[in-house]
Motif scaffolding. Structure first.
Motif, short mmCIF file in Angstrom:
data_model
loop_
_atom_site.label_atom_id
_atom_site.label_comp_id
_atom_site.label_asym_id
_atom_site.label_seq_id
_atom_site.Cartn_x
_atom_site.Cartn_y
_atom_site.Cartn_z
N ALA A 1 0.85 -1.19 0.00
CA ALA A 1 0.00 0.00 0.00
C ALA A 1 0.89 1.24 0.00
N PHE A 2 1.83 1.28 0.94
CA PHE A 2 2.78 2.39 0.97
C PHE A 2 4.06 1.98 1.66
N LEU A 3 5.09 2.72 1.36
CA LEU A 3 6.41 2.55 1.96
C LEU A 3 6.86 3.94 2.36
N CYS A 4 7.16 4.12 3.63
CA CYS A 4 7.54 5.43 4.15
C CYS A 4 8.89 5.28 4.86
N GLU A 5 9.86 6.06 4.44
CA GLU A 5 11.19 6.01 5.04
C GLU A 5 11.57 7.41 5.54
N VAL A 6 12.04 7.46 6.78
CA VAL A 6 12.46 8.73 7.37
C VAL A 6 13.80 8.51 8.06
N GLN A 7 14.74 9.39 7.78
CA GLN A 7 15.99 9.45 8.54
C GLN A 7 15.94 10.75 9.34
N GLN A 8 15.64 10.60 10.62
CA GLN A 8 15.58 11.74 11.54
C GLN A 8 16.94 11.84 12.21
N ALA A 9 17.54 13.00 12.16
CA ALA A 9 18.90 13.15 12.69
C ALA A 9 18.95 14.26 13.72
N GLY A 10 20.02 14.22 14.48
CA GLY A 10 20.26 15.27 15.45
C GLY A 10 21.75 15.44 15.66
N ILE A 11 22.13 16.64 16.01
CA ILE A 11 23.52 16.92 16.39
C ILE A 11 23.50 17.19 17.89
N PHE A 12 24.31 16.43 18.61
CA PHE A 12 24.32 16.48 20.06
C PHE A 12 25.72 16.78 20.58
N THR A 13 25.79 17.61 21.62
CA THR A 13 27.04 17.84 22.34
C THR A 13 26.98 16.98 23.60
N VAL A 14 28.00 16.17 23.76
CA VAL A 14 28.04 15.24 24.88
C VAL A 14 29.34 15.47 25.64
N GLY A 15 29.22 15.66 26.96
CA GLY A 15 30.39 15.85 27.80
C GLY A 15 31.18 14.56 27.95
N GLU A 16 32.18 14.60 28.80
CA GLU A 16 33.03 13.44 29.05
C GLU A 16 32.22 12.29 29.63
N LEU A 17 32.18 11.19 28.94
CA LEU A 17 31.49 9.99 29.41
C LEU A 17 32.40 8.79 29.20
N SER A 18 32.20 7.75 29.99
CA SER A 18 32.94 6.51 29.77
C SER A 18 32.48 5.94 28.42
N GLU A 19 33.22 5.00 27.90
CA GLU A 19 32.87 4.40 26.60
C GLU A 19 31.48 3.78 26.63
N GLY A 20 31.16 3.08 27.72
CA GLY A 20 29.84 2.45 27.84
C GLY A 20 28.73 3.47 27.95
N GLN A 21 28.96 4.54 28.72
CA GLN A 21 27.96 5.59 28.86
C GLN A 21 27.73 6.32 27.54
N LEU A 22 28.82 6.58 26.81
CA LEU A 22 28.71 7.25 25.52
C LEU A 22 27.93 6.37 24.54
N ALA A 23 28.24 5.08 24.51
CA ALA A 23 27.52 4.15 23.62
C ALA A 23 26.03 4.15 23.95
N HIS A 24 25.69 4.13 25.24
CA HIS A 24 24.28 4.14 25.64
C HIS A 24 23.62 5.46 25.25
N CYS A 25 24.34 6.56 25.44
CA CYS A 25 23.80 7.88 25.10
C CYS A 25 23.49 7.96 23.60
N LEU A 26 24.44 7.54 22.77
CA LEU A 26 24.27 7.63 21.32
C LEU A 26 23.34 6.54 20.77
N GLY A 27 23.29 5.39 21.45
CA GLY A 27 22.50 4.27 20.94
C GLY A 27 21.09 4.17 21.50
N ALA A 28 20.80 4.87 22.60
CA ALA A 28 19.47 4.77 23.20
C ALA A 28 18.89 6.13 23.57
N PHE A 29 19.66 6.95 24.28
CA PHE A 29 19.13 8.23 24.76
C PHE A 29 18.82 9.17 23.60
N CYS A 30 19.76 9.35 22.69
CA CYS A 30 19.54 10.26 21.55
C CYS A 30 18.44 9.75 20.61
#
Length: 161
Positions: A72-101
């Motif tokens: 019936a239809f195909l809808c594709e959206v790439q929603q993006a954002g530019i984020f400033t992130v302070g000092e985070l551990s590697e795991g915290q940064l991965a979670h921030c970029l992979g889930a929070f944002c």
């Protein structure tokens, strides 16, 4: 500003549509059928470092609605954002970029999809909320299991000559 405040810094610089597409390949015939759609949602996230503590996160959503075997239809959206992130551990940064944002970006993408589907003259489509924390946790668990799994032994192969 104290050192701990700079470590916890998080700012949304910009939220924008990177790419959008709406296709209705079987119109007008699809509008003549009884509407019993099956809706499939695929989503993906990716991030890239733009500078020191600055990241672009892209949430890609693809919604495919089929009526039987007919798209019936195909809808594709790439929603993006530019984020400033302070000092985070590697795991915290991965979670921030992979889930929070992505969690921040999802309502914008959902609204864009609802608008496009409506403009295509289809019934309103409201995507259910997505638990990006659970998806990220599942991804991390799968990655850990893959890393812990022993490498498959190479099978010996004999060739008859």
């Amino acid at each position: 500003m104290s050192e701990s405040a700079s470590q916890q810094e998080f700012n949304i610089q910009r939220v924008y549509i990177k790419d959008v597409s709406f296709e209705c390949p079987n119109s007008p015939a699809i509008f003549q059928q009884e509407w019993k759609p099956e809706v499939k949602l695929d989503l993906d996230t990716r991030s890239s470092k733009l500078g020191d503590g600055v990241f672009e996160v892209v949430l890609s959503l693809t919604v495919t609605a089929k009526d039987g075997d007919t798209v019936a239809f195909l809808c594709e959206v790439q929603q993006a954002g530019i984020f400033t992130v302070g000092e985070l551990s590697e795991g915290q940064l991965a979670h921030c970029l992979g889930a929070f944002c992505p969690n921040i970006l999802f309502p914008y993408a959902r609204e864009t999809i609802a608008s496009l589907v409506s403009r295509g003259s289809f019934p309103q489509l409201n995507l259910a909320p997505v638990n990006f924390d659970a998806l990220f946790a599942s991804y991390v668990q799968q990655a850990q299991q893959a890393a812990e799994a022993p490498a498959p032994a190479l099978a010996e192969q004999k060739l008859d000559s």
